[in-house]
Design a protein around this motif. Structure first.
Motif: not given
Lengths: 257, 227
Positions: B1-19
């Motif tokens: 019922m849940i199928h996850i493949e090669n999943l990635s996650k990034t957070f871009t902090l625009h108000n902290q120098g685009g970190t």
């Protein structure tokens, strides 16, 4: 709601632009609204959210773009057609109840008037519908003959909602509907709106600067800045994982209690 | 019922120098109907982040994430709204409700959204609140004034009101006493027995051993670099 209608957007907005001379009111705004969907439009003062809402609801004429309702461009409607739409299938809840109510007419009259505008003539049926709707917004039948000026702000707002919903609209525009109310009254109104939206399957476009209000009411958000839409998405996704710099600033600027 | 493949996650902090923070990469996970899978890994390794991505409130950077046939990465908001209403339940650690709404209505709401008649929805809500030992005199009050443990139980009652085919549980037994912990574990076992696919975070090791068919350590999906 039947399956056929669910397969098509109720409202399609394309390239909507409104300028005030050289100044941009809103620019190139487009979205689809689906049956039963609540779309929140957020942004600070001057972001263009109110201009957009008034263009959508036919209170201002946009310079460019199209607003498709049942496949037809509302901007091409005749004045009579537009008036019929605004009294029947569409409704508009103003921030200030006095803008949406007739303050010199009784509560029952306020609700009944809108029914008469779409052709209702039987007095006892109109009064019955008014009592029913006042009840649904938690105003007792003993208040039907009172004028809205005798009501509290929260009650006036609930009366405005009853007046708007009595004709069974499919689409409701709301401009800061909880804006002028005390916090304790806001909660009650939010709960009432949520219940009505759910039970009647209403589609709603709600403009507010209050992110807590959209979190509780809206399925989907559009974030506006400088007249443009900078980000759209599922409400909690936009609030919890904002992508655009402006949305990140907006979300991180909310004071925690 | 849940199928996850090669999943990635990034957070871009625009108000902290685009970190740019890369918080997850190469996540792969499958949960079948009737199966309970536990996520493990130290605090901050991304267990809750993964849950939120499955629920659709964190956007994936890349990869695929399919829940009951719907690809969450590319789905329209209204499709996710429908998935959450019908198929995908989520019991978070926090109860988020409209203030002043009575507890019984908070618990019945997921059923009302599905079109269940009011008396039936309230009956189901009442039976869950009763099982979870929330005294009837509290049902008419808003849960915002309740203790942490009571709020957690209201949240669980709400989460189990509808028999979701897929359930995400974020520490469902945290802050519960032994009696109520047992009730919650039984509810989860019942959900499993009726065929729900369950993905959970359980710090309670005994609960984990009793419920989980498999454990997945999310540390393997956490990129090495520190934030």
């Amino acid at each position: 709601m039947d399956g056929a209608n669910m397969a098509l957007p109720l409202l399609q907005v394309q390239g909507l632009t409104k300028r005030y001379g050289p100044r941009i009111g809103c620019e190139e705004v487009g979205f689809d609204l689906w049956p039963g969907e609540v779309l929140g439009i957020v942004g600070e003062s001057g972001s263009g959210k109110s201009t957009l809402l008034s263009c959508l609801a036919g209170m201002q004429a946009p310079d460019e773009g199209a607003i498709l309702w049942d496949g037809r461009n509302v901007l091409d409607f005749s004045e009579a057609e537009r008036r019929r739409l605004l009294r029947g299938d569409w409704a508009y809840v103003h921030q200030h109840p006095r803008d949406g109510l007739r303050m010199g007419v009784s509560a029952g009259g306020n609700v009944g008037e809108r029914l008469m505008a779409v052709g209702a003539r039987n007095y006892s049926a109109i009064r019955g519908a008014a009592i029913d709707w006042l009840g649904r917004v938690e105003i007792g039948p003993d208040r039907i003959d009172d004028r809205p000026s005798a009501f509290s702000g929260g009650m006036q707002q609930r009366l405005q909602i009853a007046r708007n919903l009595v004709t069974g609209p499919r689409l409701v525009f709301m401009d800061e509907p909880t804006g002028g109310l005390d916090v304790s009254v806001q909660a009650r109104l939010l709960d009432l709106l949520r219940g009505l939206v759910r039970d009647l399957g209403l589609s709603v476009v709600i403009v507010t600067h209050d992110l807590a209000v959209v979190r509780l009411l809206a399925d989907r958000l559009m974030v506006m800045k400088g007249g443009r839409v900078v980000e759209t998405g599922l409400t909690d996704q936009v609030l919890d994982d904002p992508q655009h710099a402006y949305t990140q600033l907006l979300v991180s600027s909310v004071l925690q209690v | 019922m849940i199928h996850i493949e090669n999943l990635s996650k990034t957070f871009t902090l625009h108000n902290q120098g685009g970190t740019v923070l890369q918080v997850m990469a190469g996540a792969t996970l499958h949960v079948a109907a009737g199966e309970c899978v536990g996520l493990t890994g130290r605090s901050g390794s991304g267990k809750s982040t993964l849950m939120r991505m499955i629920h659709g409130n964190y956007l994936a950077a890349s990869g695929s994430l399919v829940v009951a046939g719907l690809d969450i990465v590319t789905a329209q908001p209204r499709q996710i709204v429908a998935l959450r209403r019908d198929t995908l339940g989520y019991v978070s650690q926090f109860l988020r409700v409209v203030p002043r709404v009575p507890t019984i209505e908070v618990v019945a709401e997921p059923l009302l959204r599905l079109g269940t008649p009011v008396p039936e929805a309230r009956e189901r809500a009442a039976s869950l609140l009763d099982r979870l030992n929330i005294p009837e005199r509290l049902w008419g009050l808003s849960p915002t004034t309740f203790s942490g443990g009571e709020q957690q139980r209201v949240n669980i009652a709400r989460g189990f009101a509808h028999a979701f085919p897929v359930m995400l549980l974020d520490e469902p037994t945290a802050s519960l006493d032994a009696t109520n912990r047992e009730v919650v574990l039984t509810l989860i076992q019942e959900a499993k027995a009726r065929g729900a696919a369950i993905l959970g975070i359980f710090h309670d090791e005994a609960a984990r051993d009793r419920l989980c068919d498999r454990l997945v350590d999310v540390t393997q999906f956490t990129p090495g670099q520190a934030a």
